[in-house]
Each structure stands twice: as structure tokens, then as C-alpha cells.
Design an enzyme around this catalytic site. Structure first.
Site, PDB file in Angstrom:
ATOM      1  N   ASP A   1       0.868  -1.181   0.000  1.00  0.00           N
ATOM      2  CA  ASP A   1       0.000   0.000   0.000  1.00  0.00           C
ATOM      3  C   ASP A   1       0.905   1.231   0.000  1.00  0.00           C
ATOM      4  O   ASP A   1       1.410   1.643   1.043  1.00  0.00           O
ATOM      5  CB  ASP A   1      -0.912  -0.020   1.237  1.00  0.00           C
ATOM      6  CG  ASP A   1      -1.678   1.286   1.439  1.00  0.00           C
ATOM      7  OD1 ASP A   1      -1.775   2.081   0.480  1.00  0.00           O
ATOM      8  OD2 ASP A   1      -2.180   1.512   2.573  1.00  0.00           O
ATOM      9  N   ALA A   2       1.110   1.803  -1.184  1.00  0.00           N
ATOM     10  CA  ALA A   2       1.970   2.986  -1.319  1.00  0.00           C
ATOM     11  C   ALA A   2       1.116   4.232  -1.175  1.00  0.00           C
ATOM     12  O   ALA A   2       0.431   4.647  -2.113  1.00  0.00           O
ATOM     13  CB  ALA A   2       2.690   2.961  -2.666  1.00  0.00           C
TER      14      ALA A   2
ATOM     15  N   THR B   1       2.288   9.268   2.353  1.00  0.00           N
ATOM     16  CA  THR B   1       3.394   9.491   3.287  1.00  0.00           C
ATOM     17  C   THR B   1       4.254   8.262   3.488  1.00  0.00           C
ATOM     18  O   THR B   1       5.478   8.359   3.549  1.00  0.00           O
ATOM     19  CB  THR B   1       2.843   9.943   4.652  1.00  0.00           C
ATOM     20  OG1 THR B   1       2.023  11.105   4.472  1.00  0.00           O
ATOM     21  CG2 THR B   1       3.972  10.271   5.621  1.00  0.00           C
ATOM     22  N   ARG B   2       3.615   7.094   3.567  1.00  0.00           N
ATOM     23  CA  ARG B   2       4.352   5.866   3.871  1.00  0.00           C
ATOM     24  C   ARG B   2       3.956   4.743   2.921  1.00  0.00           C
ATOM     25  O   ARG B   2       2.929   4.798   2.256  1.00  0.00           O
ATOM     26  CB  ARG B   2       4.073   5.410   5.309  1.00  0.00           C
ATOM     27  CG  ARG B   2       4.558   6.363   6.377  1.00  0.00           C
ATOM     28  CD  ARG B   2       4.459   5.707   7.756  1.00  0.00           C
ATOM     29  NE  ARG B   2       3.079   5.312   8.070  1.00  0.00           N
ATOM     30  CZ  ARG B   2       2.750   4.455   9.046  1.00  0.00           C
ATOM     31  NH1 ARG B   2       3.691   3.890   9.768  1.00  0.00           N
ATOM     32  NH2 ARG B   2       1.481   4.172   9.287  1.00  0.00           N
ATOM     33  N   ILE B   3       4.790   3.720   2.906  1.00  0.00           N
ATOM     34  CA  ILE B   3       4.510   2.492   2.171  1.00  0.00           C
ATOM     35  C   ILE B   3       4.296   1.389   3.199  1.00  0.00           C
ATOM     36  O   ILE B   3       5.220   1.035   3.946  1.00  0.00           O
ATOM     37  CB  ILE B   3       5.675   2.120   1.234  1.00  0.00           C
ATOM     38  CG1 ILE B   3       5.894   3.214   0.199  1.00  0.00           C
ATOM     39  CG2 ILE B   3       5.409   0.775   0.551  1.00  0.00           C
ATOM     40  CD1 ILE B   3       7.211   3.105  -0.539  1.00  0.00           C
ATOM     41  N   LYS B   4       3.091   0.859   3.271  1.00  0.00           N
ATOM     42  CA  LYS B   4       2.801  -0.254   4.165  1.00  0.00           C
ATOM     43  C   LYS B   4       2.866  -1.548   3.367  1.00  0.00           C
ATOM     44  O   LYS B   4       2.503  -1.580   2.190  1.00  0.00           O
ATOM     45  CB  LYS B   4       1.423  -0.080   4.801  1.00  0.00           C
ATOM     46  CG  LYS B   4       1.299   1.164   5.672  1.00  0.00           C
ATOM     47  CD  LYS B   4      -0.095   1.281   6.262  1.00  0.00           C
ATOM     48  CE  LYS B   4      -0.239   2.543   7.086  1.00  0.00           C
ATOM     49  NZ  LYS B   4      -1.611   2.690   7.642  1.00  0.00           N
TER      50      LYS B   4
ATOM     51  N   ALA C   1      -7.057   4.125  -6.042  1.00  0.00           N
ATOM     52  CA  ALA C   1      -6.891   2.690  -5.839  1.00  0.00           C
ATOM     53  C   ALA C   1      -6.887   2.321  -4.356  1.00  0.00           C
ATOM     54  O   ALA C   1      -7.353   1.242  -3.978  1.00  0.00           O
ATOM     55  CB  ALA C   1      -5.596   2.218  -6.501  1.00  0.00           C
ATOM     56  N   ASP C   2      -6.369   3.211  -3.505  1.00  0.00           N
ATOM     57  CA  ASP C   2      -6.360   2.919  -2.074  1.00  0.00           C
ATOM     58  C   ASP C   2      -7.771   2.917  -1.506  1.00  0.00           C
ATOM     59  O   ASP C   2      -8.124   2.059  -0.681  1.00  0.00           O
ATOM     60  CB  ASP C   2      -5.466   3.909  -1.327  1.00  0.00           C
ATOM     61  CG  ASP C   2      -5.832   5.368  -1.564  1.00  0.00           C
ATOM     62  OD1 ASP C   2      -6.540   5.680  -2.552  1.00  0.00           O
ATOM     63  OD2 ASP C   2      -5.393   6.214  -0.764  1.00  0.00           O
ATOM     64  N   ARG C   3      -8.600   3.848  -1.951  1.00  0.00           N
ATOM     65  CA  ARG C   3      -9.994   3.867  -1.495  1.00  0.00           C
ATOM     66  C   ARG C   3     -10.724   2.616  -1.971  1.00  0.00           C
ATOM     67  O   ARG C   3     -11.507   2.021  -1.229  1.00  0.00           O
ATOM     68  CB  ARG C   3     -10.702   5.124  -2.005  1.00  0.00           C
ATOM     69  CG  ARG C   3     -10.175   6.415  -1.397  1.00  0.00           C
ATOM     70  CD  ARG C   3     -10.729   7.638  -2.115  1.00  0.00           C
ATOM     71  NE  ARG C   3     -12.172   7.814  -1.889  1.00  0.00           N
ATOM     72  CZ  ARG C   3     -12.925   8.644  -2.601  1.00  0.00           C
ATOM     73  NH1 ARG C   3     -12.388   9.347  -3.593  1.00  0.00           N
ATOM     74  NH2 ARG C   3     -14.213   8.759  -2.332  1.00  0.00           N
TER      75      ARG C   3
END
Length: 245
Positions: A6-7, A10-13, A101-103
């Protein structure tokens, strides 16, 4: 064995999962990296030599995507692209492909976790507030600046409002507290106003996650469940389905 990514802004998980027939998806390892630390994914691969592919979503831009691709060289890497329907969710965006895409992944994760009407809230650099109907229809949602971005905007756009640490209070009597309290109330207010649209539905629930979630979770007067990493959960559900799980 699959590496989920998950990019974000702020961060990449990331999370390493195992997909096995007739068994629940199993997480082996997970963590988070700054954008400039993406090369550390090589160490993740070293710890898990059984990794064969990577699946992720990216809202951080082409440069971050390229860095991830370099770190995942040798793995089959696929990026989630929003579609009209997937994972039990129907996308009612006017142009489904334009949804982040994250949503999209978070909505799919939410559907798997809570198959009833819900409000999916991710509080990070930005705050997203998305309505998911009981039948799986994504009805639409909000994007607003996150808590820290709101505070930064006030400091940068005004001459006398500082970027300083304040605290929440119902009746602020210091400027720094007025700023902090205003930003938190704005987040909570947006969430509660959106929830009103599904409040009458059976088992309606707000699923709240993200790094800034705890800053205003206590202000919310709606049915609430704190859930982190819904994006990775959604990616995992899709990866399992792709593997015939």
C-alpha cells in the site's frame, strides 16, 4: 506467498501473506517504510524466499512506483486498478477508473469485514470518508485535508496563526488550542454528517483507520470500530481470490 503493498501519500505499508486452498489468508510479516526507504523491501524478500509475486495499490506517484518495481525485481508485480465491480463491491463513481486505488482496496476490505452498511474512514495525510451500502454499492465519498494538513494550511495561509502544538478542548481559550480543536472538530463533523445517510440501516457502522484516526475517534458519537490497514486487507482478499482461494 504474496507481498501486499500500500503505497500511500506518506508511507509504504506492506504485508506478506500465504494463500492456501481451503484455509484462511495468513499474514506472516508486515511493516511500514518511508518513501525514501523502499529499498528495504529487499530485506523483506530475503526473510521470505518463498515470495513469488507482489500486488499493491499506489497513490504516491510514478517515481515511488518505479522504486517499488526495482525493489521487487524478479517478482511478478501487479497494481490494483479500480473497476466497475470487484470483491463484492460495485463502484458507482461517475468514472469508476478515477477512484483512488487505495480507497477502492479499503472498500473491498471493509466489505469483507462488515457485510452491512458502513462508512469507511481513513485518516492520514488526507482523510477519506466513503459510504458503502449493505448490498455492496459504493455510493460516493469525501476527501478532505487530514488533521496535520489543516493545521499547516492555517499556519502557511495566515500571518498570525502559528504551527504549534495545541490540545483539544470543547471551549478553546488559547489560539493553539483553537486551531487543534477546530481541525479535530472538522474531521469528526464530516464523518458524522456522512454517517447520517446510513444511520437508519441495520448494523450500520463506521470503520475508522489511519495514522490520525485516534486523534478524533473519541469525538465521534456514532457506532464505531477502529480498524487499521483496510487497504492491505482488501488487497489480500483480491489476491486470495485470484489464486483460487
Amino acid at each position: 506467498m504474496i507481498l501486499l503493498i500500500d503505497a500511500g501519500n506518506t508511507r509504504i505499508k506492506w504485508r506478506v501473506v500465504v494463500v492456501a486452498a481451503a484455509e484462511p489468508l495468513r499474514a506472516l510479516d508486515e511493516g511500514a517504510l518511508a518513501h525514501d526507504g523502499v529499498a528495504a523491501l529487499a530485506a523483506v524478500r530475503s526473510r521470505h524466499p518463498g515470495l513469488r509475486r507482489a500486488f499493491g495499490c499506489n497513490v504516491a506517484g510514478a517515481e515511488v512506483a518505479a522504486a517499488i518495481a526495482r525493489a521487487c525485481a524478479g517478482l511478478a508485480l501487479d497494481w490494483l486498478r479500480p473497476s466497475a465491480a470487484c470483491g463484492g463491491v460495485r463502484n458507482l463513481y461517475e468514472d469508476p477508473a478515477r477512484l483512488g486505488a487505495d480507497r477502492w482496496a479499503a472498500l473491498i476490505g471493509a466489505r469483507r469485514l462488515h457485510p452491512h452498511a458502513c462508512l469507511v474512514v481513513t485518516a492520514g495525510t488526507a482523510t477519506t470518508v466513503d459510504l458503502l451500502a449493505a448490498d455492496g454499492d459504493f455510493l460516493g465519498g469525501l476527501i478532505l485535508p487530514g488533521v496535520e494538513l489543516m493545521q499547516q494550511a492555517l499556519a502557511q495561509g495566515t500571518a498570525q496563526l502559528p504551527l504549534a502544538e495545541g490540545r483539544f478542548t470543547p471551549m478553546p481559550r488559547r489560539t493553539v488550542d483553537a486551531i487543534r480543536s477546530g481541525c479535530l472538530q472538522a474531521q469528526a463533523g464530516a464523518v458524522e454528517r456522512m454517517f447520517r445517510q446510513i444511520a437508519g440501516e441495520p448494523q450500520a457502522l463506521c470503520l475508522l483507520g489511519g495514522g490520525a484516526a485516534d486523534s478524533f475517534a473519541g469525538l465521534l458519537e456514532i457506532p464505531l470500530r477502529r480498524v487499521d490497514n483496510l487497504v492491505l486487507s482488501g488487497l489480500g482478499a483480491l489476491a486470495a481470490a485470484h489464486d483460487g482461494h
